[in-house]
Enzyme design. Sequence first.
Site, PDB file in Angstrom:
ATOM      1  N   TRP A 136       0.924  -1.144  -0.065  1.00  0.00           N
ATOM      2  CA  TRP A 136      -0.130   0.059  -0.118  1.00  0.00           C
ATOM      3  C   TRP A 136       0.774   1.219  -0.046  1.00  0.00           C
ATOM      4  O   TRP A 136       1.839   1.450   0.770  1.00  0.00           O
ATOM      5  CB  TRP A 136      -0.880  -0.003   1.358  1.00  0.00           C
ATOM      6  N   GLU A 208       7.663  -1.487   1.150  1.00  0.00           N
ATOM      7  CA  GLU A 208       7.632  -1.064   2.394  1.00  0.00           C
ATOM      8  C   GLU A 208       8.493  -2.299   3.319  1.00  0.00           C
ATOM      9  O   GLU A 208       8.498  -3.339   2.960  1.00  0.00           O
ATOM     10  CB  GLU A 208       6.341  -1.460   3.193  1.00  0.00           C
ATOM     11  N   ASP A 241       9.614   2.786   1.359  1.00  0.00           N
ATOM     12  CA  ASP A 241       8.140   3.673   2.031  1.00  0.00           C
ATOM     13  C   ASP A 241       8.075   3.316   3.422  1.00  0.00           C
ATOM     14  O   ASP A 241       7.723   2.213   3.974  1.00  0.00           O
ATOM     15  CB  ASP A 241       7.195   3.255   1.122  1.00  0.00           C
ATOM     16  N   GLN A 244       4.989   3.945   7.707  1.00  0.00           N
ATOM     17  CA  GLN A 244       4.654   3.113   9.224  1.00  0.00           C
ATOM     18  C   GLN A 244       5.791   2.839   9.871  1.00  0.00           C
ATOM     19  O   GLN A 244       5.781   2.780  11.308  1.00  0.00           O
ATOM     20  CB  GLN A 244       3.748   2.031   9.050  1.00  0.00           C
ATOM     21  N   LYS A 270       3.275   9.152   7.646  1.00  0.00           N
ATOM     22  CA  LYS A 270       2.361   9.204   8.860  1.00  0.00           C
ATOM     23  C   LYS A 270       3.096   9.720  10.256  1.00  0.00           C
ATOM     24  O   LYS A 270       2.774  10.479  11.021  1.00  0.00           O
ATOM     25  CB  LYS A 270       2.039   7.734   9.046  1.00  0.00           C
ATOM     26  N   ARG A 404      -4.091  -5.873  12.328  1.00  0.00           N
ATOM     27  CA  ARG A 404      -2.849  -5.379  12.494  1.00  0.00           C
ATOM     28  C   ARG A 404      -2.913  -4.501  13.896  1.00  0.00           C
ATOM     29  O   ARG A 404      -3.688  -3.512  13.993  1.00  0.00           O
ATOM     30  CB  ARG A 404      -2.778  -4.203  11.195  1.00  0.00           C
TER      31      ARG A 404
HETATM   32  C1  LIG Z   1       3.202   2.092   3.919  1.00  0.00           C
HETATM   33  C2  LIG Z   1       2.243   3.428   3.183  1.00  0.00           C
HETATM   34  N1  LIG Z   1       2.541   3.995   2.241  1.00  0.00           N
HETATM   35  C3  LIG Z   1       1.961   5.163   2.073  1.00  0.00           C
HETATM   36  C4  LIG Z   1       0.556   5.376   2.684  1.00  0.00           C
HETATM   37  C5  LIG Z   1      -0.149   6.188   1.958  1.00  0.00           C
HETATM   38  O1  LIG Z   1      -0.252   7.410   2.858  1.00  0.00           O
HETATM   39  P1  LIG Z   1      -1.230   8.471   3.030  1.00  0.00           P
HETATM   40  O2  LIG Z   1      -2.544   8.082   3.263  1.00  0.00           O
HETATM   41  O3  LIG Z   1      -0.966   9.715   3.901  1.00  0.00           O
HETATM   42  O4  LIG Z   1      -1.212   9.069   1.554  1.00  0.00           O
HETATM   43  C6  LIG Z   1       0.300   4.470   3.684  1.00  0.00           C
HETATM   44  C7  LIG Z   1      -1.151   4.698   4.028  1.00  0.00           C
HETATM   45  O5  LIG Z   1      -1.660   3.861   4.809  1.00  0.00           O
HETATM   46  C8  LIG Z   1       0.903   3.427   4.124  1.00  0.00           C
HETATM   47  O6  LIG Z   1       0.545   2.471   4.922  1.00  0.00           O
END
Ligand SMILES: Cc1ncc(COP(=O)(O)O)c(C=O)c1O
Length: 440
Positions: A136, A208, A241, A244, A270, A404
């Site tokens: 995500w 991620e 990314d 989190q 975040k 989660r």
């Molecule tokens: C790993 C990851 N990257 C990017 C995003 C996207 O972030 P945003 O919702 O602030 O655009 C999220 C959102 O849940 C995320 O979990």
Amino acid sequence: MPTPPLSNEPWDEHLIRYGMAFAPSLVAKARGTLLWDTEGKEILDFTSGQMCATIGHNHPRIVAAIREACEGALHLFSGMLSPPVVALSQRLAGMLPPRLSKSLFLSTGGEANEAAIKLAKMYTGEFEVVGFTGSWHGMTSGAQSVNYVAGRKGYGPMMPGSLALPAPNAYHCPVRHCRDACDGTCLEIGFDMVDAQSTGSLAAIIAEPVESSGGVIVPPDGYWRKVKQHCDKRGMLLIFDEAQTAFGRFGRDFAFQHFGVEPDILTLSKTLGGGLPLSATVVSDEIEAACHAKGYMHVTSHVSDPLPAHVALAVLDVLAEEGLNARALEMGKHLAAGLHYLKDKHEIIGDVRGFGLLQGVELVKDRETRAPDTATGRAITTRCMELGLSMNIVSVGVMSAIWRIAPPLTVSKAEIDRGIAILDQAIGEVLAQGRSVAAQ
Ligand SMILES: Cc1ncc(COP(=O)(O)O)c(C=O)c1O
């Protein structure tokens, strides 16, 4: 006092539904790990809001930073810099390896990934971007194109050149090869598939370090080093990314430090703003200079805004002063122990896995087939909320149903124990009614 809604239920009469069901009550107040609805009911927050409130809701330092920012500047012309923005860029450069030295400050994680993908394309001159199944990265079009966990269907073509690698999910091996321990075969098969599909224009991989929405997938030792080798071989950049995973949840400032692999581009979001919208895309001097020379452009209304930068400096102060990295590991162990206790007691829990204060709990119909029990999981999640525990159940295609669990790093042992007790009660009650009832 919070502004009361103009009328009673349904509250969502004038709101677009954007994906998840709305909670059954309106939340009026948030502090630390706790929320209170408008009726005064207390709710334990085991999702840290939307995974952003890592230092707890409304931390006094965040509130003070917002007040201080109001004495300075909140928002400026996009070409103007301010002391907090410069200080934050310097602070991040000081925390990161020398190669990750230049930051761009935006608002959301999706935007940071969008900016990262554009940098990677411009720097390499290529356009194909590879994501992982279960990933995500956000809802803007470029980021969404490399989301493989959800949200792809119904919008027509994604960004040209979007390809996928199988995530190293040891509990549900994506190539039906391993069971419980990933030996990396999926990665080799995945790269064969990528090479076969590529038009010869591979720009980057975005990942991620531990997939979160995809079901808390912790890769095996050495995995990211192998990925980096594959990237280098093909001239691709590696984008991590860390929306989190940065700033404490894994007991480090950045998760990549744990895996021993530095990305070429790092995105933060975040957890940087502590609840305010702030994200960063971080690259080397070399990438920044090369892209600038080619005319890189990513101007937004809120690029380099002073208010969230001011707050982020407070978030980083709190992380260091309250020793939250170490605390995440200690509380993570306590949380994992509680979840393993529940696994021993309840057959519906097939697996407990995670890292620090990010734990995943897999819900299965039976432990042999590992078929997901999404309906019962949802019923238990609903019962938890009634009992005062907010939990997030993520469902990954037809393969998994997973809680989660990620409370703020400031969570206390007593709060974890209370959450585990509520979960225990909710699982017991829902299973006592029978799974078929839960499924209705
Ligand atoms: C790993 C990851 N990257 C990017 C995003 C996207 O972030 P945003 O919702 O602030 O655009 C999220 C959102 O849940 C995320 O979990």
